[in-house]
Design a protein around this motif. Structure first.
Motif, PDB file in Angstrom:
ATOM      1  N   ASP A 193       0.830  -1.201   0.000  1.00 34.29           N
ATOM      2  CA  ASP A 193       0.000   0.000   0.000  1.00 34.29           C
ATOM      3  C   ASP A 193       0.870   1.258   0.000  1.00 34.29           C
ATOM      4  OD1 ASP A 193      -2.256  -1.537  -0.033  1.00 34.29           O
ATOM      5  OD2 ASP A 193      -2.659  -1.349   2.124  1.00 34.29           O
ATOM      6  N   GLU A 194       1.944   1.220   0.765  1.00 33.14           N
ATOM      7  CA  GLU A 194       2.837   2.386   0.817  1.00 33.14           C
ATOM      8  C   GLU A 194       3.461   2.652  -0.547  1.00 33.14           C
ATOM      9  OE1 GLU A 194       6.961   3.922   3.033  1.00 33.14           O
ATOM     10  OE2 GLU A 194       6.007   2.024   3.643  1.00 33.14           O
ATOM     11  N   LEU A 195       3.971   1.599  -1.175  1.00 32.51           N
ATOM     12  CA  LEU A 195       4.607   1.760  -2.477  1.00 32.51           C
ATOM     13  C   LEU A 195       3.595   2.152  -3.547  1.00 32.51           C
ATOM     14  CD1 LEU A 195       7.006  -1.328  -2.377  1.00 32.51           C
ATOM     15  CD2 LEU A 195       7.555   1.061  -1.898  1.00 32.51           C
ATOM     16  N   ARG A 196       2.401   1.541  -3.486  1.00 35.21           N
ATOM     17  CA  ARG A 196       1.365   1.891  -4.452  1.00 35.21           C
ATOM     18  C   ARG A 196       0.943   3.348  -4.272  1.00 35.21           C
ATOM     19  NH1 ARG A 196      -1.650  -1.197  -7.665  1.00 35.21           N
ATOM     20  NH2 ARG A 196      -0.832  -3.076  -6.676  1.00 35.21           N
ATOM     21  N   GLY A 197       0.985   3.822  -3.029  1.00 35.97           N
ATOM     22  CA  GLY A 197       0.625   5.221  -2.749  1.00 35.97           C
ATOM     23  C   GLY A 197       1.555   6.186  -3.458  1.00 35.97           C
ATOM     24  N   TYR A 198       2.860   5.826  -3.531  1.00 37.52           N
ATOM     25  CA  TYR A 198       3.808   6.685  -4.263  1.00 37.52           C
ATOM     26  C   TYR A 198       3.404   6.786  -5.736  1.00 37.52           C
ATOM     27  CZ  TYR A 198       6.950   5.989  -0.238  1.00 37.52           C
ATOM     28  OH  TYR A 198       7.502   5.949   1.006  1.00 37.52           O
ATOM     29  N   ALA A 199       3.153   5.647  -6.337  1.00 40.49           N
ATOM     30  CA  ALA A 199       2.802   5.634  -7.756  1.00 40.49           C
ATOM     31  C   ALA A 199       1.480   6.360  -8.007  1.00 40.49           C
ATOM     32  CB  ALA A 199       2.726   4.196  -8.264  1.00 40.49           C
ATOM     33  N   ASP A 200       0.503   6.161  -7.121  1.00 44.01           N
ATOM     34  CA  ASP A 200      -0.792   6.817  -7.286  1.00 44.01           C
ATOM     35  C   ASP A 200      -0.656   8.333  -7.167  1.00 44.01           C
ATOM     36  OD1 ASP A 200      -1.970   4.370  -7.636  1.00 44.01           O
ATOM     37  OD2 ASP A 200      -2.714   4.208  -5.572  1.00 44.01           O
ATOM     38  N   ALA A 201       0.164   8.792  -6.204  1.00 48.02           N
ATOM     39  CA  ALA A 201       0.333  10.236  -6.005  1.00 48.02           C
ATOM     40  C   ALA A 201       0.928  10.887  -7.258  1.00 48.02           C
ATOM     41  CB  ALA A 201       1.231  10.493  -4.796  1.00 48.02           C
ATOM     42  N   LEU A 246       4.704  -0.212 -11.228  1.00 52.79           N
ATOM     43  CA  LEU A 246       3.432   0.511 -11.207  1.00 52.79           C
ATOM     44  C   LEU A 246       3.490   1.763 -12.081  1.00 52.79           C
ATOM     45  CD1 LEU A 246       2.698   0.179  -7.387  1.00 52.79           C
ATOM     46  CD2 LEU A 246       1.423  -0.934  -9.247  1.00 52.79           C
ATOM     47  N   LEU A 247       4.634   2.453 -12.045  1.00 50.66           N
ATOM     48  CA  LEU A 247       4.792   3.648 -12.880  1.00 50.66           C
ATOM     49  C   LEU A 247       4.796   3.279 -14.358  1.00 50.66           C
ATOM     50  CD1 LEU A 247       7.486   5.639 -10.849  1.00 50.66           C
ATOM     51  CD2 LEU A 247       5.046   6.156 -11.031  1.00 50.66           C
ATOM     52  N   ALA A 248       5.438   2.155 -14.669  1.00 50.85           N
ATOM     53  CA  ALA A 248       5.451   1.692 -16.062  1.00 50.85           C
ATOM     54  C   ALA A 248       4.036   1.388 -16.539  1.00 50.85           C
ATOM     55  CB  ALA A 248       6.344   0.462 -16.197  1.00 50.85           C
TER      56      ALA A 248
END
Length: 520
Positions: A270-278, A300-302
């Protein structure tokens, strides 16, 4: 009556060494002359190169005076002043370091004969100061007026690069690229030198050098699935890592069940996905990150179509932020569209290794000269030559130009000798030897080009008196006397002024020293 005995008073420690009077002056002058001699043979279009090898075996082949003096292991304090003169010349106008060093050595050498004739150092200092002022007048009188400024600036760049490893044929092509680069970012307020970048690359000849409208950095995307080109790109520059946060205190956690393990893994995810979502929600198309990016964030960024780069150097991140207008963010919290920069395109191009081209930034116009060379030694020397040429063109736009090939120096020397006759007292002698020192520059140009230095100097003076302008034109394996303007050989006036002023100031400082105290 008791007698008094005077005991010697020792002020300095026993380990101290002291050199006084003429011995100190001779030592300082000799050291300065020795350093100047080390770079003398590199002066001019036919100057020779120096091979510099350090304690690790690293080899540098160059005839750039600033590089040679910077890498020489110099201990003598007076000799170190010549290095400082070169550094000052390089910082002020970016070219003419060898000229300044050779002139300083000549000023010290000529002053030595005056000291032997019991001329007081203060008189020499006053004469040199007056001569430097008169030299400035002569430079102003030599300023060139032309209609085609672009053509003149190309000649300035070519003159600066000739003999510095570019090759005579390639020098003109490179000169035109340099002028195009400078004119491309010039405004009514002048030229922002920091907006012109020189990026060296091996693997091709100098003819493959190109001008890029934007900045170039050497990076690879953090994920193979990311796009290699992004048009109309919103750019974020981030100063923090995109990984799972670590606590400041060492601690261990015991997980006793599968549910606990799954909960921990989900928290990380969730923490890592939060970076990509932001980043995605803020509309980021390209991410330039100064720190590491976790593989899961990269994936996720890709998936979101974001092009990202990690562990980017501070200088490259600064260039990207400056050109695109992006803010350098310390956190992703509350990231907004206003924090992002913009570029017309960001693309990855490969010629063996990946290069990232950031073109058409909104905030600041920038250009990059992508300098090519067949080997590392060649491209390093080309980078120095092109950088000097850029500095020379910028200086020429701001200060004007004067005839090159030693013509300005011949005019300075003639002006000094004419003015010396009206100067009263012994100061006249110092002005005359200053003129002799300036004459040493065209004489050295002739010698390095294979001509007889004395005969050439005589011809230069005669031609100058007759026609008002005369320079040393390198022609094949020798040299001849001619009009440098007809040959397209010109130099920035600022380079000449700075060389004369800095050499005169350093010479007077050294000549005023009559006591050298050294201690361990």
């Amino acid at each position: 009556m008791a007698s008094r005995t005077h005991q010697p008073l020792y002020v300095l420690s026993e380990d101290s060494e002291r050199t006084r009077g003429r011995a100190a002056q001779e030592s300082n002058v000799a050291a300065g002359k020795a350093v100047a001699e080390a770079v003398r043979t590199t002066l001019g279009p036919r100057g020779m190169d120096k091979m510099l090898v350090d304690s690790t075996g690293t080899v540098v082949v160059t005839n750039d005076g600033a590089t040679i003096l910077d890498r020489m292991d110099i201990d003598h304090p007076a000799a170190q002043m010549i290095v400082e003169v070169a550094e000052s010349q390089e910082e002020s106008v970016g070219d003419g370091t060898t000229t300044a060093a050779v002139l300083l050595g000549e000023l010290l050498s000529r002053a030595e004969s005056l000291l032997e004739d019991d001329l007081h150092p203060t008189v020499i200092v006053e004469g040199y100061a007056e001569a430097a002022r008169l030299a400035g007048e002569a430079i102003d009188e030599q300023l060139v007026d032309v209609d085609e400024e672009a053509e003149l600036l190309a000649s300035v760049a070519e003159s600066s690069m000739t003999g510095k490893g570019t090759g005579d044929v390639a020098a003109r092509d490179l000169a035109e690229l340099v002028v195009e680069a400078v004119e491309g970012i010039a405004t009514e307020d002048g030229v922002d030198r920091d907006s012109i970048h020189v990026h060296p690359r091996t693997g091709a000849g100098s003819s493959a050098t190109e001008l890029v409208d934007g900045v170039v950095i050497e990076e690879e995307s953090v994920h193979d699935g990311m796009p290699r080109t992004v048009e109309d790109a919103s750019v974020a520059v981030l100063e923090t890592k995109l990984e799972v946060r670590q606590g400041d205190v060492d601690a261990e956690y015991t997980i006793s069940s599968v549910d606990g393990l799954n909960a921990a893994l989900k928290a990380e995810d969730d923490e890592l996905r939060g970076y990509a979502d932001a980043l995605s929600e803020a509309g980021v198309d390209v991410l330039v990150c100064r720190k590491a990016i976790d593989d899961r964030v990269a994936g996720l960024l890709a998936d979101a179509g974001v092009l990202a780069f990690e562990s980017v150097s501070s200088s490259d991140a600064t260039d990207v932020a400056r050109v695109t207008g992006a803010k350098r963010l310390g956190t992703l919290e509350d990231i907004e569209k206003a924090d992002l920069g913009h570029a017309e395109s960001v693309s990855i191009e490969s010629d063996g290794d990946d290069l990232v081209f950031v073109r058409g930034g909104d905030a600041s116009r920038a250009v990059t000269l992508l300098v090519r060379g067949s080997t590392e030694h060649v491209v390093d020397e080309l980078e120095r030559a092109v950088s000097d040429a850029v500095d020379a063109v910028v200086a020429a736009r701001e200060s004007g130009t004067v005839p090159g090939a030693g013509a300005a120096e011949i005019a300075i020397a003639a002006h000094l000798r004419g003015a010396a006759a009206s100067v009263e007292g012994r100061k006249q002698l110092a002005i005359e030897v200053f003129a002799d020192a300036v004459d040493a520059l065209p004489r050295t140009l002739a010698e390095n080009a294979g001509a007889d230095p004395i005969d050439t100097l005589v011809d230069l003076r005669a031609t100058h008196d007759r026609e008002g302008r005369a320079g040393v034109i390198a022609d094949g394996r020798t040299a001849r006397v001619g009009d440098p303007l007809e040959e397209g050989i010109v130099d920035p006036a600022a380079v000449k002024r700075e060389a004369v002023d800095s050499a005169a100031e350093a010479a007077t400082m050294i000549l005023r020293i009559d006591d050298v105290i050294s201690a361990e």
